[in-house]
Design an enzyme around this catalytic site. Structure first.
Site, short mmCIF file in Angstrom:
data_model
loop_
_atom_site.label_atom_id
_atom_site.label_comp_id
_atom_site.label_asym_id
_atom_site.label_seq_id
_atom_site.Cartn_x
_atom_site.Cartn_y
_atom_site.Cartn_z
N LYS A 101 9.69 6.13 6.85
CA LYS A 101 9.21 6.78 5.62
C LYS A 101 9.40 8.31 5.71
CE LYS A 101 5.20 4.67 6.05
NZ LYS A 101 5.53 3.75 7.17
N THR A 102 8.93 8.88 6.83
CA THR A 102 9.09 10.34 7.00
C THR A 102 10.57 10.69 7.01
OG1 THR A 102 7.13 10.24 8.41
CG2 THR A 102 8.40 12.28 8.47
N ASP A 146 1.98 12.50 4.16
CA ASP A 146 1.84 11.26 4.92
C ASP A 146 0.41 10.75 4.75
OD1 ASP A 146 2.68 9.26 6.54
OD2 ASP A 146 2.71 10.42 8.39
N THR A 195 0.70 3.35 4.74
CA THR A 195 0.78 1.99 5.30
C THR A 195 -0.07 1.05 4.47
OG1 THR A 195 -1.01 2.66 6.76
CG2 THR A 195 1.21 2.72 7.68
N ARG A 254 11.25 3.01 15.31
CA ARG A 254 10.52 3.89 16.24
C ARG A 254 10.37 3.20 17.60
NH1 ARG A 254 5.71 5.62 13.66
NH2 ARG A 254 6.86 7.50 13.14
P1 ADP Z 1 7.36 6.32 9.49
O1 ADP Z 1 7.25 7.65 8.78
O2 ADP Z 1 7.61 5.18 8.56
O3 ADP Z 1 6.20 6.06 10.42
P2 ADP Z 1 9.61 7.60 10.77
O4 ADP Z 1 10.40 8.02 9.58
O5 ADP Z 1 8.84 8.65 11.48
O6 ADP Z 1 8.66 6.38 10.41
O7 ADP Z 1 10.68 6.89 11.76
C1 ADP Z 1 10.45 6.74 13.14
C2 ADP Z 1 11.74 6.96 13.91
O8 ADP Z 1 12.60 5.84 13.69
C3 ADP Z 1 12.56 8.19 13.48
O9 ADP Z 1 12.40 9.23 14.38
C4 ADP Z 1 13.99 7.76 13.48
O10 ADP Z 1 14.62 8.19 14.67
C5 ADP Z 1 13.94 6.25 13.50
N1 ADP Z 1 14.41 5.66 12.24
C6 ADP Z 1 13.64 5.30 11.19
N2 ADP Z 1 14.38 4.73 10.22
C7 ADP Z 1 15.64 4.73 10.66
C8 ADP Z 1 16.88 4.26 10.09
N3 ADP Z 1 16.92 3.66 8.90
N4 ADP Z 1 18.01 4.42 10.81
C9 ADP Z 1 17.96 5.00 12.04
N5 ADP Z 1 16.82 5.44 12.63
C10 ADP Z 1 15.68 5.32 11.96
#
Ligand code: ADP
Length: 369
Positions: A101-102, A146, A195, A254
């Site tokens: 998401k981030t 977030d 979430t 992640r």
């Molecule tokens: P969330 O915000 O949903 O908790 P993040 O955006 O922080 O998740 O993603 C976590 C990690 O996973 C990121 O640092 C990135 O390296 C990896 N990641 C997430 N989505 C992808 C994707 N579609 N392709 C490659 N790497 C990804």
């Protein structure tokens, strides 16, 4: 693209938004028994700092693997917005932690050629925290919030006119002399992440033009994510090794990246060149991550249900008490993947371990808890 991380009154810096949050009701508390687990999808402090340029986060839509429906919707929205030279509609992204998401908020800003300001709802405690952010936004910039379901009422009410009309309504003075003054804001895009989409108030949810769910990733996409990360970490990974990491990462990028780093440690210590599936197995067995990505706390949950409650149904609170875990963490962090695997079922009378869950506990893919 510049990235500015704001933590309200907290000092900005590589700590980023998550580090300013203190656990409170409705939050996914990364603390508790499963906090130290390698397969806990919640980011750890100082993991994936958004400022670090050598990170593994994809920067453009073309590098963002999987989530094809989400990418298609956003690609069209970005292209249309660019041609109209407007701010992109507000976007709400929801789904379990660690799915991107981030990353997607940063990608959107990059695609739009604007800055992304990053914060999280717990850092916006006082009205001036959110007001300060809003008045400093430049035209078409992205504001990423977030854990948006944790915004307090006052912050939410400030956001309503800001999202709808790019207007800030400020009350000046007190009592009978109080007056409302409006301030024009630059058109901006709010990207909210949560979430728990169900915990968002409906007036807030209704102000997002695009509401998109992120799904757990399939094996093929995860293998591609692992291979991409291995390339960035300068690791020579055999395809079977990438497949093994992908199988054990709970459908979550992640966790895939985190597992890969532990495999890299074992490879470095053992002086291995090309990493194969046996080395992945050795590295992950060390952290008690089994063949389907379950760790000791998952297996303890399933075993407790089978041994103490005959497989269920058993209530969430009872399970949480039995495991010494926070119910919200159990529900948002541990359960989704067990439900996805079909090892657990939620019923109106409580949780039930499925025959597949029982078979896994007894089978060769599990390792001792
Ligand atoms: P969330 O915000 O949903 O908790 P993040 O955006 O922080 O998740 O993603 C976590 C990690 O996973 C990121 O640092 C990135 O390296 C990896 N990641 C997430 N989505 C992808 C994707 N579609 N392709 C490659 N790497 C990804």
């Amino acid at each position: 693209m510049a990235i500015i991380s704001s933590g309200g009154t907290a000092a900005p810096g590589p700590a980023g938004p998550r580090r300013t949050a203190s656990p409170r009701p409705g939050s996914v508390d990364p603390g508790g028994v499963c906090a130290g687990s390698l397969v806990n999808p919640v980011a750890r402090p100082d993991e994936e700092p958004v400022h670090r340029e050598d990170g593994l986060r994809p920067r453009r839509l073309a590098d963002y693997i999987g989530q094809s429906e989400l990418k298609q919707v956003l690609r069209i929205a970005v292209e249309a917005t660019r041609s109209r030279e407007e701010a992109l509609d507000h976007v709400l992204l929801y789904g379990p932690p660690g799915l991107g998401k981030t990353t997607m908020a940063l990608v959107l800003a990059e695609e739009l050629g604007v800055r992304c300001r990053i914060t999280s709802a717990p850092a916006l405690e006082r009205p001036r925290d959110i007001v300060g952010l809003l008045v400093n936004l430049q035209p078409r910039e992205v504001l990423f919030i977030d854990e948006i379901h944790r915004l307090n009422r006052v912050a939410e009410e400030i956001l309503y006119p800001a999202m709808e009309d790019f207007r800030l309504d400020l009350t000046v003075g007190k009592g009978t002399t109080a007056r409302t003054r409006s301030l024009a804001l630059a058109p901006f895009t709010l990207v909210g992440a949560t979430t728990r989409a169900g915990s968002l108030s409906s007036p807030l949810r209704d102000r997002f033009g695009l509401i998109q769910r992120l799904e757990f990733y399939g094996q093929g996409d995860l293998e591609a994510i692992v291979q991409r990360a291995a390339g960035l970490l300068h690791l020579a990974l055999q395809p079977c090794a990438a497949a093994e990491v992908a199988r054990r990462c709970r459908g979550t990028p992640r966790i895939a990246n985190r597992l890969l780093r532990r495999v890299r440690d074992v490879a470095a210590v053992g002086g291995h060149g090309r990493i194969d599936a046996a080395l992945v197995d050795e590295a992950l067995a060390l952290h008690r991550v089994d063949g389907r990505g379950l760790d000791a706390s998952d297996r303890r949950l399933l075993s407790l249900m089978v041994e103490a409650y005959g497989g269920g149904p058993v209530g969430l609170e009872t399970l949480a008490a039995g495991l010494g875990e926070d119910p919200a963490t159990l529900e948002a962090v541990v359960e989704p993947f067990l439900l996805q695997l079909g090892f657990l079922q939620r019923t109106p009378r409580g949780r039930i371990v499925t025959p597949a869950g029982r078979a896994h506990l007894d089978g060769p893919a599990a390792v001792a808890a």
